[in-house]
Scaffold this active site. Structure first.
Site, PDB file in Angstrom:
ATOM      1  N   VAL A  30      -4.568   9.774  12.766  1.00  0.00           N
ATOM      2  CA  VAL A  30      -3.303  10.187  12.153  1.00  0.00           C
ATOM      3  C   VAL A  30      -3.460  11.530  11.441  1.00  0.00           C
ATOM      4  O   VAL A  30      -4.311  11.692  10.561  1.00  0.00           O
ATOM      5  CB  VAL A  30      -2.803   9.120  11.161  1.00  0.00           C
ATOM      6  CG1 VAL A  30      -1.470   9.554  10.537  1.00  0.00           C
ATOM      7  CG2 VAL A  30      -2.638   7.772  11.872  1.00  0.00           C
TER       8      VAL A  30
ATOM      9  N   GLY B  62       0.803  -1.226   0.000  1.00  0.00           N
ATOM     10  CA  GLY B  62       0.000   0.000   0.000  1.00  0.00           C
ATOM     11  C   GLY B  62       0.826   1.261   0.000  1.00  0.00           C
ATOM     12  O   GLY B  62       0.532   2.216   0.734  1.00  0.00           O
TER      13      GLY B  62
ATOM     14  N   ALA C 200      -1.057  -1.698   3.894  1.00  0.00           N
ATOM     15  CA  ALA C 200      -2.279  -1.668   3.085  1.00  0.00           C
ATOM     16  C   ALA C 200      -3.471  -2.196   3.873  1.00  0.00           C
ATOM     17  O   ALA C 200      -3.354  -3.124   4.667  1.00  0.00           O
ATOM     18  CB  ALA C 200      -2.084  -2.499   1.820  1.00  0.00           C
TER      19      ALA C 200
ATOM     20  N   LYS D 121     -10.141  -4.218  11.455  1.00  0.00           N
ATOM     21  CA  LYS D 121      -8.783  -4.050  11.969  1.00  0.00           C
ATOM     22  C   LYS D 121      -8.501  -5.031  13.112  1.00  0.00           C
ATOM     23  O   LYS D 121      -7.403  -5.592  13.214  1.00  0.00           O
ATOM     24  CB  LYS D 121      -8.557  -2.621  12.451  1.00  0.00           C
ATOM     25  CG  LYS D 121      -8.676  -1.546  11.381  1.00  0.00           C
ATOM     26  CD  LYS D 121      -7.699  -1.755  10.228  1.00  0.00           C
ATOM     27  CE  LYS D 121      -6.278  -1.406  10.567  1.00  0.00           C
ATOM     28  NZ  LYS D 121      -5.388  -1.425   9.367  1.00  0.00           N
TER      29      LYS D 121
END
Length: 333
Positions: A184, A8, A80, A156
């Site tokens: 983030v 990714g 990714a 996740k």
């Protein structure tokens, strides 16, 4: 020269990890779903030097390409993660690609004799589905996937669980570390950036009519990248999870205050009032974008990076500086 595979590499965190590796003298191979984006990614990374950067096509939803991508690599940064353009009708639309894709990467890494994989997980695999608490979340915590949580957090969590199960079983001998960032922020290299940055952009352009009442941790993308590199090389990182967050959690009103203080007149459209919780919860039932935040409303998901600081010597920069740089970068973009 040490070879590292970054999955990714065109994504927000992936591109900053690639830049950090190139700057430190590593040779990097990165996977993209479409080789047509190579020119754009090279342009994003040009100030890091891209002579030692190679692109391969591989998709988390397909076995093809992964063995070749991992061949000859010493380390893998698995950054990714599947993305959807709309809210899934069923959780498995996001969960299955995340779990299956992670296992594809790990099997390829194990087959290629890779020493260690660093997986980008998330605070979403730690802090969701719990009762309200006054103490910060740590790496000992896991999200409760049986609770009413969004598909992203579920994906996740189950993908990270699958990774740990793999290295304990058929992947024995392969080292694994995970990095679990909070929200983030940081400078953007191109138009592909995190949802957390989108919230800052909406404050700046006035499209957010009011601030939502929730608090979570925030971290600079450059510090997330540096933690990936520490987790990749430090002996103490093998077999460990690491939360990446800068200090304590912030409410949206705290973010708005920093924007107004640092940007002055350029933050004129940043909202000053909080949306009442009853209104926000009502909107979350009918608005898909708000619905993704429904479990955060009224909550404070504080977390600590004490483990990364203690074991790896990692240190995050002041988040107020990151917020200001994020805003400057978005305004320039």
């Amino acid at each position: 020269m040490t070879d590292v595979l970054v999955t990714g590499g065109s994504g927000y965190i992936g591109s900053w990890c690639t830049l950090a590796l190139l700057t430190d003298g590593y040779r990097v191979r990165t996977t993209v779903r479409d080789l047509g984006c190579e020119t754009q990614v090279r342009a994003m990374l040009q100030h890091g030097g891209t002579d030692h950067l190679e692109f391969v096509r591989a998709d988390l939803r397909d076995d093809e390409g992964w063995a070749d991508a991992a061949a000859g690599c010493d380390y893998v940064l698995h950054v990714a993660s599947p993305t959807l353009t709309q809210v899934p009708r069923d959780d498995d639309e996001m969960v299955r690609p995340a779990v299956d894709g992670t296992l594809r990467v790990l099997r390829a890494a194990h087959g290629a004799g890779v020493k260690r994989v660093v997986m980008t997980s998330a605070i979403g695999a730690i802090a969701y589905g719990h009762e309200p608490r006054d103490t910060p979340f740590t790496e000992q915590d896991w999200t409760n996937v049986d609770a009413d949580i969004a598909p992203y957090q579920k994906s996740k969590t189950l993908a990270e669980r699958a990774a740990w199960d793999f290295v304990a079983g058929e992947g024995r001998g392969l080292e694994l570390s995970t990095v679990n960032p909070t929200a983030v922020l940081g400078p953007v290299l191109g138009p592909d950036y995190s949802p957390s940055l989108n919230s800052i952009a909406r404050m700046l352009d006035g499209s957010a009519p009011a601030l939502l009442k929730f608090a979570t941790g925030y971290v600079d993308v450059r510090d997330v990248a540096s933690l990936h590199l520490l987790a990749m090389t430090e002996p103490a990182a093998a077999g460990e999870r690491f939360i990446a967050t800068a200090g304590h959690s912030l409410w949206q009103r705290d973010i708005a205050a920093v924007l107004r203080e640092r940007l002055g007149a350029r933050a004129a459209k940043v909202p000053t009032r909080e949306m009442p919780l009853v209104v926000a919860r009502g909107l979350a039932k009918v608005n898909p974008q708000m619905g993704a935040l429904r479990m955060l409303l009224g909550r404070n998901l504080d977390a600590t990076s004490a483990k990364a600081e203690r074991l790896l010597g990692w240190k995050a920069r002041p988040i107020e500086d990151t917020i200001a740089e994020t805003a400057e970068s978005l305004l320039a973009l």
